[in-house]
Design an enzyme around this catalytic site. Structure first.
Site, mmCIF file in Angstrom:
data_model
loop_
_atom_site.group_PDB
_atom_site.id
_atom_site.type_symbol
_atom_site.label_atom_id
_atom_site.label_comp_id
_atom_site.label_asym_id
_atom_site.label_seq_id
_atom_site.Cartn_x
_atom_site.Cartn_y
_atom_site.Cartn_z
ATOM 1 C CG ASP A 356 -0.324 0.284 2.525
ATOM 2 O OD1 ASP A 356 0.924 0.322 2.594
ATOM 3 O OD2 ASP A 356 -1.050 0.461 3.520
ATOM 4 C CG ASP A 514 -2.788 -4.483 8.195
ATOM 5 O OD1 ASP A 514 -2.195 -3.628 8.881
ATOM 6 O OD2 ASP A 514 -3.682 -4.192 7.372
ATOM 7 C CB CYS A 623 6.877 -19.785 25.701
ATOM 8 S SG CYS A 623 6.546 -19.441 23.963
ATOM 9 C CB CYS A 625 7.772 -19.805 20.566
ATOM 10 S SG CYS A 625 8.733 -18.471 21.303
ATOM 11 C CB CYS A 628 10.531 -18.779 24.730
ATOM 12 S SG CYS A 628 9.522 -17.272 24.687
ATOM 13 C CG HIS A 650 6.979 -14.558 22.571
ATOM 14 N ND1 HIS A 650 6.791 -15.905 22.797
ATOM 15 C CD2 HIS A 650 6.132 -13.914 23.441
ATOM 16 C CE1 HIS A 650 5.885 -16.075 23.745
ATOM 17 N NE2 HIS A 650 5.474 -14.882 24.146
#
Length: 669
Positions: A356, A514, A623, A625, A628, A650
């Site tokens: 955009d 978004d 966590c 992920c 982490c 995260h």
């Protein structure tokens, strides 16, 4: 279950001797004891001492209710004594938050440790009601109060005060003002007590209703209070007017009902989350112990994106504004040399890239700084998958300027028409998306009707990022019926709310949205820097580098050497790492961190409770992920790009996980 109501002390008391206690008496424990003995003839329980209208209205309702049920307790937030139980014995005093300014309220409540008192007292209750005026609300740091999963907090507040407390999940407000005071024939001063008494009376009259009903659905409080009366004009449970972009993603928003006839023809139960890209990279080889990056590396080529750290994108698409591409000449050249944005971002081709013009960057200009021909060529040259037409924002004061908003509305539609016509003429391969601007549901509907008639099947709604969910809901209700079929796509720019709210929006036609809010929260504000997948938010622990002009000036002011400060900085980092490894206790760790924290910043007294919570819970250890798991406790340290932006990555992961889990749950229903 147990219910608690927390009310405030009142200036009117059963006894008002000339020598009643003052704030100075409460500053000295031995003096307080001596003075209390002098006033012992006037001693009463807290429940009986206060005679202000709010308190007497409340206690009258409590006494009547207890003739039938014994499942509610009363606590009183006293500017003198702190938090009182109703049967605590007190003597007359003359201290009130209503006579203090904001700074004085904060300082005195911290001296009294009111946050700790309240936190400890409410832990055994499931449902907690707060009947507090504005000054007493300021005495508590609501962001730092820990709410257990089974608890709900409900605030009876004035209309102007509700935004002070809507800061966590499971916090609800019953907002009230002059309309309610007039309807219920009560003064604003005691309206909260009057309405809570009405709630109690309703529960007495309808034994089938219990506190458990309210715990499950706080919205039913309004119905209990009005008890079948037709009072739709009252403002009970109106949504907060705070800009949602800077609030926790999981902030409570009143539920919206979408009838079957309003569900858009393109609704599938799925929605796509696009991540705005703003050079969000980190050094993949960063040395956290030495705080060192190779100075010879090329950040454009060597630093890594979130999707590289996670192994796959934690979003369904990427949004890039032109202002970001234009940031440096070398960046533009490199994208061209590498054959387009997918290669530059090292992003799988299956992840669409939307472009955009970045309307916020030229909001204050008379006209957009681009023309359609150059934007079409730009989208094609950089190989975007979706290109958005040129718009001109209608937000803020522009919404109220009838002439200017109409001018920008027409500019946006004119550009959309020219955009799709030239797109067809020149045979560009990227998908054209027509963006619309408006100021109310009807202007947005008219604009969407026009871009559909132009031939667009991809439509975007702009300028709504900072609007309430309620306003967006009303706009989407107007747009939903005019979406022709399931081949149409509708994007919301800058709007990310809870999965539940996004699902409501998708029923009304939204297929994608978004927001960089989860990312930015990592370094914006204090209480919500680290987002757990469960939805709980934590503060990051601030240990900034002991360097820079600001730090040097501060050291000069307090007469401390920079070398000594740097030694304390390292001690704080070492303490946090030792605590993480289990070799240092919580209290010692907190003391070391806070000693440094108070030296490098002002007004940081509230950090103790926030840091204690995150250290007790250790969310980074729970966590799974990759970030982490790899960097551990470093992710919770507020310090430089390599930690802060990783924490933002995260947070985006946590939000995306919430979206996926919600959609999976919905599909299994």
């Amino acid at each position: 279950m147990r219910t608690l109501v927390v009310t405030s002390c009142t200036g009117q008391k059963k006894h008002s001797p000339e020598n009643q206690l003052t704030i100075n008496d409460f500053r000295d424990a031995s003096l307080l004891h001596k003075r209390s003995l002098e006033l012992s003839a006037y001693e009463e329980t807290a429940g009986e001492m206060y005679t202000g209208r709010q308190h007497t209205s409340l206690m009258h309702g409590i006494k009547e209710y207890r003739k039938h049920r014994d499942d509610i307790d009363v606590a009183i937030l006293s500017a003198g004594y702190g938090l009182l139980k109703e049967d605590d014995k007190i003597v007359p005093y003359n201290v009130t938050f209503n006579s203090m300014n904001g700074t004085a309220i904060k300082e005195w409540s911290q001296y009294q440790r009111m946050n700790d008192q309240l936190q400890n007292f409410i832990s055994k209750y499931d449902l907690v009601f707060f009947l507090l005026g504005d000054s007493y609300l300021k005495a508590i740091d609501w962001e730092s109060i820990r709410i257990k999963e089974h608890q709900k907090f409900i605030f009876f507040v004035g209309n102007a005060s509700q935004n002070k407390v809507l800061v966590q999940e499971n916090m609800y407000t019953l907002a009230m003002g002059s309309k309610e005071a007039s309807y219920f024939k009560a003064g604003l001063v005691w309206l909260k007590g009057e309405l809570f008494s009405r709630l109690l009376k309703s529960l007495i009259k309808t034994p089938e209703h219990t506190w458990d009903d309210i715990l499950k659905n706080p919205m039913c409080i309004r119905d209990f209070i009005i008890n079948g009366e037709q009072v739709e004009q009252l403002s009970f449970f109106e949504e907060s007017k705070v800009e949602n972009d800077l609030l926790p993603i999981n902030k409570y928003v009143p539920p919206f009902f979408v009838s079957q006839d309003l569900i858009a023809k393109n609704y599938t139960g799925q929605f796509r989350f696009f991540m705005p890209e703003n050079d969000d990279r980190v050094d993949g080889d960063y040395d956290f112990i030495r705080d060192y990056s190779d100075p010879n590396r090329n950040p454009l080529l060597n630093d890594v994106y979130a999707h590289e750290l996670y192994g796959s994108p934690q979003y369904d698409g990427v949004l890039i504004s032109k202002v970001n591409i234009d940031a440096t000449k070398r960046k533009r050249e490199l994208i061209k040399e590498m054959g387009g944005l997918h290669n530059f971002l090292r992003l799988p081709l299956s992840i669409p890239i939307m472009g955009d013009c970045g309307a916020f960057s030229y909001f204050s200009q008379e006209e957009p700084p681009y023309n359609t021909a150059e934007i079409l060529e730009y989208y094609d040259q950089f190989r975007f998958d979706i290109g958005v037409s040129i718009d001109h924002l209608i937000v803020g004061s522009i919404e109220k300027d009838e002439s200017e908003r109409a001018r920008r509305y027409e500019i946006t539609l004119k550009n959309a028409r020219e955009f799709i016509e030239k797109h067809k003429e020149r045979g560009y391969k990227f998908i054209p998306m027509g963006v619309v601007q408006g100021w109310d549901p009807f202007s947005f509907r008219s604009a969407v009707e026009e871009v559909i008639s132009m031939g667009y099947k991809h439509i975007a709604l702009g300028g709504l990022a900072k609007d309430k969910s309620e306003k967006i809901f009303e706009i989407l209700k107007e747009i939903s019926p005019i979406i022709p079929d399931d081949s149409y796509r509708v994007h919301l720019f800058g709007v990310a709310r809870s999965p539940e709210i996004m699902d409501v929006f998708s029923k009304l036609g939204v297929t994608s949205f978004d927001s960089a809010s989860p990312l930015r929260r990592a370094w914006l504000g204090t209480g919500h820097n680290y987002h757990a997948v469960s939805g709980k938010h934590y503060a990051a622990i601030r240990i900034p580098e002991a360097k820079g002009i600001r730090i040097q000036k501060r050291m000069e002011q307090i007469g401390m050497s920079l070398e000594d400060l740097q030694a304390m900085e390292q001690k704080a980092l070492d303490a946090l790492r030792a605590y993480d490894q289990g070799s240092l206790d919580l209290e010692t760790t907190l003391n070391v961190i806070m000693e440094y924290d108070k030296l490098v910043g002002e007004g940081r007294d509230r950090h103790w409770d926030l840091y204690k919570e995150v250290l007790e819970d250790k969310p980074w250890k729970a966590c799974d992920c990759p970030i982490c798991k790899e960097v551990g406790v470093e992710v919770i340290i507020f310090r430089g790009n390599n930690r802060n932006r990783r924490r933002g990555f995260h947070n985006t992961f946590a939000y995306y996980e919430q979206l996926k889990r919600y959609q999976k749950m919905k599909s299994n229903c």
